[in-house]
Design a protein around this motif. Structure first.
Motif, PDB file in Angstrom:
ATOM      1  N   ASP A 184       0.823  -1.213   0.000  1.00  0.00           N
ATOM      2  CA  ASP A 184       0.000   0.000   0.000  1.00  0.00           C
ATOM      3  C   ASP A 184       0.856   1.262   0.000  1.00  0.00           C
ATOM      4  OD1 ASP A 184      -2.255  -1.506   0.013  1.00  0.00           O
ATOM      5  OD2 ASP A 184      -2.624  -1.354   2.176  1.00  0.00           O
ATOM      6  N   GLY A 185       0.511   2.172  -0.920  1.00  0.00           N
ATOM      7  CA  GLY A 185       1.174   3.454  -0.980  1.00  0.00           C
ATOM      8  C   GLY A 185       2.392   3.494  -1.873  1.00  0.00           C
ATOM      9  N   TYR A 186       2.827   2.335  -2.360  1.00  0.00           N
ATOM     10  CA  TYR A 186       4.047   2.277  -3.169  1.00  0.00           C
ATOM     11  C   TYR A 186       3.743   1.903  -4.609  1.00  0.00           C
ATOM     12  CZ  TYR A 186       6.828   2.356   1.123  1.00  0.00           C
ATOM     13  OH  TYR A 186       7.402   2.712   2.305  1.00  0.00           O
ATOM     14  N   LEU A 187       4.632   2.333  -5.495  1.00  0.00           N
ATOM     15  CA  LEU A 187       4.551   1.955  -6.896  1.00  0.00           C
ATOM     16  C   LEU A 187       5.409   0.724  -7.114  1.00  0.00           C
ATOM     17  CD1 LEU A 187       5.035   5.431  -8.615  1.00  0.00           C
ATOM     18  CD2 LEU A 187       2.887   4.252  -8.152  1.00  0.00           C
ATOM     19  N   ILE A 188       4.759  -0.425  -7.231  1.00  0.00           N
ATOM     20  CA  ILE A 188       5.475  -1.690  -7.444  1.00  0.00           C
ATOM     21  C   ILE A 188       5.144  -2.190  -8.843  1.00  0.00           C
ATOM     22  CG2 ILE A 188       5.931  -4.005  -6.571  1.00  0.00           C
ATOM     23  CD1 ILE A 188       6.460  -1.882  -4.491  1.00  0.00           C
ATOM     24  N   GLY A 189       6.161  -2.568  -9.587  1.00  0.00           N
ATOM     25  CA  GLY A 189       5.946  -3.207 -10.881  1.00  0.00           C
ATOM     26  C   GLY A 189       6.595  -4.573 -10.872  1.00  0.00           C
ATOM     27  N   GLY A 190       6.023  -5.520 -11.618  1.00  0.00           N
ATOM     28  CA  GLY A 190       6.656  -6.837 -11.616  1.00  0.00           C
ATOM     29  C   GLY A 190       5.928  -7.870 -12.439  1.00  0.00           C
ATOM     30  N   LYS A 191       6.447  -9.082 -12.382  1.00  0.00           N
ATOM     31  CA  LYS A 191       5.904 -10.204 -13.155  1.00  0.00           C
ATOM     32  C   LYS A 191       6.098 -11.487 -12.366  1.00  0.00           C
ATOM     33  CE  LYS A 191       4.201 -12.294 -16.731  1.00  0.00           C
ATOM     34  NZ  LYS A 191       3.657 -13.316 -15.801  1.00  0.00           N
ATOM     35  N   THR A 192       5.080 -12.332 -12.413  1.00  0.00           N
ATOM     36  CA  THR A 192       5.150 -13.632 -11.754  1.00  0.00           C
ATOM     37  C   THR A 192       5.548 -14.716 -12.749  1.00  0.00           C
ATOM     38  OG1 THR A 192       2.790 -13.875 -12.160  1.00  0.00           O
ATOM     39  CG2 THR A 192       3.441 -13.125  -9.968  1.00  0.00           C
ATOM     40  N   GLY A 193       5.928 -15.872 -12.217  1.00  0.00           N
ATOM     41  CA  GLY A 193       6.264 -17.008 -13.070  1.00  0.00           C
ATOM     42  C   GLY A 193       5.939 -18.322 -12.387  1.00  0.00           C
ATOM     43  N   THR A 194       5.422 -19.273 -13.163  1.00  0.00           N
ATOM     44  CA  THR A 194       5.177 -20.628 -12.675  1.00  0.00           C
ATOM     45  C   THR A 194       5.720 -21.593 -13.708  1.00  0.00           C
ATOM     46  OG1 THR A 194       3.150 -19.934 -11.569  1.00  0.00           O
ATOM     47  CG2 THR A 194       3.440 -22.290 -11.898  1.00  0.00           C
TER      48      THR A 194
END
Length: 654
Positions: free
Chosen positions: A531-541
């Motif tokens: 909350d409150g932060y700019l997070i970018g990313g990608k998951t992998g399985t």
């Protein structure tokens, strides 16, 4: 008178002149001999010459041990150091040759160090021919001088000399050495490594920079001078260099605490966490499973019971140790799964085989050669654009994109991002991963490779490549050492960020940052939100080989802040112990979020409201001063910047 035909030989006579010459030669020889004899006599009686002939070194001298260089974190916190210790040496042979000193020495050792007098007598008798026995190891300076303090208080004669009959100590000397120690025990153990008893570095920085950490022993020589007095010549030891690492001890503690909590609560075969500066390649934290105690690196009691250890043969014991010491982040390769999908999209955008606006149809899967390869959403995602293919982690769209690229472009960009090659990170044991050759990328292999199957990578490879994708396209060589100083603290070398190549354009990088932000906000990586932060990313399985066993490796890779990334975080969980969670990428996203909640305030990346620093931060009062070079203040993301029509979908397996 008898006549003879033979002529008589005339006898030669020595003339007076010849006799004179011979006499002169004889006299010269005699005089020369007398001169030499007199000279020898004079030299032989000359004491200074006799003394000078004895001016030579006595024995091999005393060794002065060098001090192995320290290893520091990026803020100057000592992670590895060498402290001077003393070993008490007992000369039993000397004591037995001077028995009047035997009992006073035994009595002194008993009073000062608490030894049993009976046991000391037995030891000396048993080793009566030994001139060297380490009676006590690794003593402090205070412990060492305690014996001399005791000796000072012994009875003295009238002229102030030690009273031989009342306690002269003999046959006890002290030997100096440096003992390697690690003040924080298990902290960053796989990055630091350890030094063996002989001073040789093993694993981590200790091994990689062993030559720089190692110094040169000095020596004290004794010799007779011209007056036959014993003098000393000292060649000082040269201490090893100081290594300043890129590791931040506070971030490492946060990563380590959360990783071990996950292992305690859920468990896994392997867990790796990597945090890196996106704009330099400097590794801020690196964790591989449980850490091990660098002060007792050969101990297995943390993982096995005493009974289990006792049952191990030497081979099994060493195999268990190697598993503990192994750094998963650099020494293990695996199929990355969907964390690779952005690289496929990036290559297509760079080569203009797709645009950011066009749509791809996902109807649940694709018939490829003799196989039907399904999407994780068996109902299909419908028409989606390139950003949504990342956000929803759509296999079907990725296969279509890779097909347009063709194996030539796909293979070239794999290598452009340096997959299949060593990154050059300054840690031992790095493996290059495994890539298929271009000619091996047939229709099926190209399709599965598009979403991260059919080839292997390592954490440090993917982390460095991802960082280049979000920092504007510059690939920086990952490294764990920031600076090298000499023993006096003078900087010998600064390890500057090393740009290796350009991977993508700034436009592609900006597009991907937006896609990563919405993947966390509304896509498959929602569990990584803080909350409150700019997070970018990608998951992998990734379903591991053999596929029939149903074993999975799940991961999350992200950047913070999403609009101007400063830090990359990569979490890999290999075969979670809970089989119901094993194929859920959300567990890796949750672990990343837990780490970021504590890390981001420390990095001065602030949300709207202030967050307290964790209690265990080292030098918490100085945290702001220590972290200025990394800090970047996050801003609220403007949704109008997004060009795609992002639709939220339920979380599911990729």
């Amino acid at each position: 008178m008898e006549q003879s035909g033979k002529k008589r030989k005339k006898r030669k006579r020595m003339t007076g002149k010849m006799q004179a010459v011979l006499w002169v030669v004889f006299c010269l020889f005699l005089v020369g001999t007398l001169v030499i004899m007199v000279r020898v006599a004079i030299i032989g009686s000359n004491t200074s010459y006799a003394k000078a002939s004895l001016s030579q070194k006595i024995g091999n001298g005393k060794v002065l041990k060098y001090k192995r260089g320290e290893i520091l974190d990026r803020n100057g916190t000592i992670l590895a150091k060498s402290d001077k210790v003393y070993h008490m040496i007992l000369d039993s042979r000397l004591l037995m040759q001077n028995e009047k000193y035997l009992e006073p020495t035994i009595r002194a050792l008993s009073k000062v160090y608490g030894y049993s007098q009976e046991e000391l007598r037995a030891l000396i008798e048993e080793r009566k021919e030994s001139a060297y026995y380490r009676l006590k190891k690794n003593m402090t300076y205070e412990e060492m001088v305690a014996l001399s303090e005791y000796e000072k208080n012994l009875p003295k004669t009238e002229d102030g000399k030690p009273h031989e009959d009342k306690g002269l100590i003999c046959g006890v000397t002290f030997e100096e050495e440096y003992l390697r120690s690690y003040p924080f025990g298990e902290l960053a153990s796989h990055v630091i490594g350890y030094a063996k008893a002989d001073g040789e570095g093993t694993y981590g920085i200790e091994q990689e920079y062993n030559a720089l950490l190692t110094g040169t022993d000095g020596r004290i020589y004794s010799y007779y001078d011209g007056e036959l007095a014993v003098q000393e010549e000292k060649i000082p030891a040269q201490d090893g260099n100081i290594i300043v690492s890129t590791i931040d001890a506070n971030l490492q503690r946060i990563v380590q605490k959360n990783t071990e909590e996950f292992l305690d609560n859920i468990g896994a075969k392997n867990v790796g966490v990597l945090m890196m500066e996106t704009n330099s390649g400097e590794v801020l934290a690196m964790q591989s499973n449980y850490s091990y105690d660098l002060n007792a690196p050969r101990s297995l009691t943390q993982w096995y019971t005493e009974e289990e250890i006792a049952e191990m043969d030497n081979e099994a014991y060493l195999d268990a140790l190697y598993k503990v010491w192994r750094n998963f982040c650099v020494s293990d390769s695996y199929e990355p799964g969907s964390t690779f999908k952005p690289f496929t999209v990036a290559a297509a955008l760079e080569e203009a085989v797709i645009t950011t606006e066009e749509k791809f149809l996902c109807n649940g899967g694709e018939q490829v050669a003799d196989y039907f390869i399904s999407c994780h959403n068996e109902w299909g995602h419908g028409l989606i654009n390139a950003a949504q293919s990342i956000m929803y982690s759509c296999n079907d769209a990725l296969m279509e994109i890779a097909k347009r690229e063709g194996r030539g472009v796909f293979s070239r960009y794999q290598r452009r991002f340096l997959f299949g090659k060593l990154t050059g990170i300054d840690l031992p044991g790095e493996v290059p991963g495994i890539l298929m050759k271009e000619e091996q990328l047939n229709e099926t292999e190209l399709a599965t490779s598009s979403f991260g199957m059919s080839f292997n990578t390592t954490m440090v490879q993917l982390g460095a490549a991802f960082s280049s994708m979000v920092n504007g396209g510059i690939y920086y060589e990952p490294h764990v050492v920031k600076e090298i100083r000499n023993a006096d603290g003078v900087v010998l070398e600064k390890i500057e960020p090393r740009a290796i190549c350009n991977t993508v354009s700034k436009e592609t990088s900006e597009f991907l940052r937006d896609a990563f932000y919405f993947t966390v906000e509304e896509g498959t990586a929602k569990a990584a939100k803080v909350d409150g932060y700019l997070i970018g990313g990608k998951t992998g399985t990734a379903q591991k080989l053999p596929r029939s066993e149903g074993k999975y490796l799940v991961s999350f890779i992200g950047c913070i802040p999403a609009d101007n990334p400063q830090v990359m975080i990569y979490v890999v969980i290999d075969e979670a112990a809970d089989e119901e969670l094993q194929d859920r990428a959300s567990i890796s996203s949750e672990l990343a979020a837990n780490i970021l909640k504590e890390s981001l305030p420390y990095l001065k990346i602030y949300p709207d409201k202030e967050i307290e620093y964790p209690d265990f931060c080292i030098d918490k009062e100085d945290v702001e001063m220590q972290t200025g070079e990394i800090g970047n203040t996050g801003v609220v993301y403007d949704p109008e910047k997004n060009e795609g029509n992002m639709q939220a979908i339920p979380n599911g397996m990729e």
